[in-house]
Design a protein around this motif. Structure first.
Motif, short mmCIF file in Angstrom:
data_model
loop_
_atom_site.label_atom_id
_atom_site.label_comp_id
_atom_site.label_asym_id
_atom_site.label_seq_id
_atom_site.Cartn_x
_atom_site.Cartn_y
_atom_site.Cartn_z
N UNK A 100 -3.36 6.16 -13.05
CA UNK A 100 -3.04 5.43 -14.27
C UNK A 100 -2.62 6.38 -15.38
N UNK A 101 -3.37 7.46 -15.54
CA UNK A 101 -3.01 8.43 -16.58
C UNK A 101 -1.68 9.10 -16.28
N UNK A 161 0.86 -1.18 0.00
CA UNK A 161 0.00 0.00 0.00
C UNK A 161 0.90 1.23 0.00
N UNK A 162 1.08 1.82 -1.17
CA UNK A 162 2.11 2.83 -1.40
C UNK A 162 1.50 4.23 -1.47
N UNK A 163 1.89 5.08 -0.53
CA UNK A 163 1.51 6.49 -0.57
C UNK A 163 2.74 7.38 -0.80
N UNK A 164 3.86 6.74 -1.07
CA UNK A 164 5.13 7.40 -1.42
C UNK A 164 5.58 8.35 -0.31
N UNK A 215 5.72 9.10 -7.93
CA UNK A 215 5.54 7.67 -7.79
C UNK A 215 4.89 7.15 -9.05
N UNK A 216 4.86 5.82 -9.18
CA UNK A 216 4.38 5.27 -10.44
C UNK A 216 3.91 3.84 -10.23
N UNK A 217 2.63 3.58 -10.49
CA UNK A 217 2.08 2.24 -10.32
C UNK A 217 2.78 1.24 -11.22
#
Length: 517
Positions: A390-391, A336-339, A372-374
């Motif tokens: 996503x965009x 669970x990434x909130x950077x 950050x980047x999914x």
């Protein structure tokens, strides 16, 4: 739409192979005509087009553009392909309906070789467009004929949809469930299985504070709001609420995170203990516990004050997290990434490699406003970003959500994707194309929005457990969406329990009309 409607007309829905066997090879005794289109909303112009086409042949076949190939708008089609196909099948004049898996009808024309291919008059009134000319070339190549229907009535689905969007939430859900042999009782049984699993959550903890005020007015000399303090509520957020949702569902949960050495640390630890979450906490003396304080007045967020440190964690702490992932037995690991320090381009690779073989891997990266980047989370079993993320990750602001989801699935090389669309619901796509519905949308189940914060975390938790219990992305999408709706309908970031989901299932089933009490 009812089960009877589905059963009555589904016999007209055919695959390409079935249709070729039914109508035979060209030339044939009974003439065949094909009409092709999106048919997002079937309107009078379509009816005239189909009726005219039927007068020219014995068998009328309507072929539909698959959802993922439609480019008429970011959120088009509004009506999913399965329901569009059934709508057309219900017309007496239509003999068969085929959902075309290709972007254009060229392959269908080559394989089926209809005697006639019907187009609307508007496609010929000012010269053939390039795409129509390509279709005409294929039809001419085997001796077929193009037919252009009269142009006395011409309507556009897009114009109708711009006037009023269709409200088809329940019809779409029912069709999706029928196509995948899912009943409401299946959903209930699945909910009762969620306690069978152990999930290890790794991620950034955030303490969310709602400072509640009453608006007094503005200053006369400066552009300053004046508010009267009424009180405040603190909630465990970020990866912490994901862990609490999982525990509220009955699962065994281990939570690995980083906290600062401050009072908020004690608040988080106390809340996690009370909720029954097992913790693997790391105290970092160099950073605060991440804190986001929203100043609220009259239901509006006037300002948000953040206290946090987004610098990457040290190598020592990274090693501790790595050891925790390697040594904690679990059915699933959720990143669970909130950077806010734990995840960065380097650490994501290290932490991912630490996940034991055979463990279900899930990632959610809520980082659209930060670096950050999914797409850094490769080869995961499930990812759940929202549309903006996503965009941001793909630098793509133009594609429809279906194509956007497909691009992201391919870039991340993940097995399943749930793309969160806010109040528009979710769009799901799976790598497994053998599924009956490898791509589908589900509208939001929220009847009213009190506080949408945390809805995505509830979806993440319940979708993960449902995937473990069933392996079905459709089931995960439905149950996850119901969890998100439950979260939207309460104030504050509060764990959603199984009884909340069961009540939502009862509510939706009653709305559809199966339950009378």
């Amino acid at each position: 739409m009812s089960t009877e409607f589905f059963e009555k007309y589904k016999y007209k829905l055919k695959s390409q192979e079935e249709l070729v066997e039914i109508i035979g090879a060209f030339p044939r005794e009974k003439k065949v005509i094909i009409c092709h289109g999106v048919f997002d909303v079937v309107h009078p112009g379509h009816v005239r087009h189909l009726a005219y086409a039927k007068t020219k042949a014995d068998i009328l076949v309507v072929t539909l553009t698959q959802d993922k190939h439609i480019k008429k708008g970011i959120y088009r089609p509004h009506i999913p392909e399965g329901l569009r196909a059934l709508n057309l099948a219900a017309f007496e004049m239509v003999d068969y309906v085929l959902i075309d898996e290709n972007a254009t009808p060229l392959n269908i024309l080559k394989e089926i070789q209809p005697d006639f291919f019907a187009k609307g008059f508007e496609y010929a009134s000012s010269g053939l467009p390039r795409a129509t000319q390509a279709e005409a070339d294929v039809v001419d190549s085997y001796g077929g004929q193009m037919i252009f229907t009269p142009g006395d009535v011409v309507y556009s689905s897009s114009k109708f949809l711009n006037l009023s969007l269709p409200q088809l939430q329940l019809e779409k859900l029912l069709l999706l469930m029928q196509l995948n042999d899912i009943s409401f009782d299946n959903l209930r049984v699945t909910i009762l299985k969620l306690s069978d699993y152990h999930v290890h959550v790794v991620g950034d903890t955030i303490v969310d504070t709602y400072t509640r005020t009453t608006f007094i007015g503005g200053q006369t000399k400066t552009p300053t709001f004046s508010v009267l303090y009424q009180g405040e509520d603190n909630y465990i957020g970020g990866a912490g609420i994901v862990a609490q949702h999982l525990r509220a569902a009955g699962a065994k949960v281990t939570f690995s995170t980083i906290l600062g050495n401050d009072k908020l640390k004690d608040f988080v630890i106390d809340g996690l203990i009370k909720s029954g979450v097992e913790t693997s906490l790391i105290i970092d003396q160099t950073r605060p516990t991440s804190h986001k304080n929203a100043i609220i007045s009259g239901g509006y967020r006037l300002l948000k004050l953040d206290t946090l440190d987004n610098t990457p964690i040290s190598e020592e702490i990274l090693q501790k997290l790595t050891n925790s992932i390697q040594q904690t037995p679990a059915d699933a690991v959720v990143f669970s990434d909130f950077r806010h320090g734990i995840f960065n381009r380097s650490s994501v690779k290290t932490l991912t490699k630490a996940i034991p073989a055979g463990v279900f891997r899930v990632a959610d990266s809520q980082v659209a406003s930060r670096w950050g980047n999914i797409t850094e989370f490769k080869k995961f079993d499930l990812i759940t970003p929202n549309e903006r993320e996503a965009r941001f990750a793909l630098a793509n602001q133009d594609s429809g959500v279906g194509r956007l989801a497909s691009f992201l699935l391919e870039d991340c090389d993940c097995n399943n994707l749930i793309l969160k669309l806010g109040d528009k619901g979710i769009f799901c796509v799976a790598q497994n194309e053998e599924l009956k519905t490898p791509a589908f949308s589900i509208d939001s189940f929220a009847n009213y929005i009190v506080d949408a914060v945390g809805a995505g975390d509830a979806l993440l938790a319940y979708s993960t457990l449902t995937m473990l219990a069933t392996g079905s992305l459709v089931m995960a999408g439905i149950i996850g969406s119901m969890a998100a709706a439950c979260e939207c309908e309460i104030d504050g970031n509060i764990p959603i329990r199984t009884q909340n989901i069961l009540a939502k299932i009862d509510e939706v089933e009653k709305m559809i009309g199966y339950k009378t009490s």
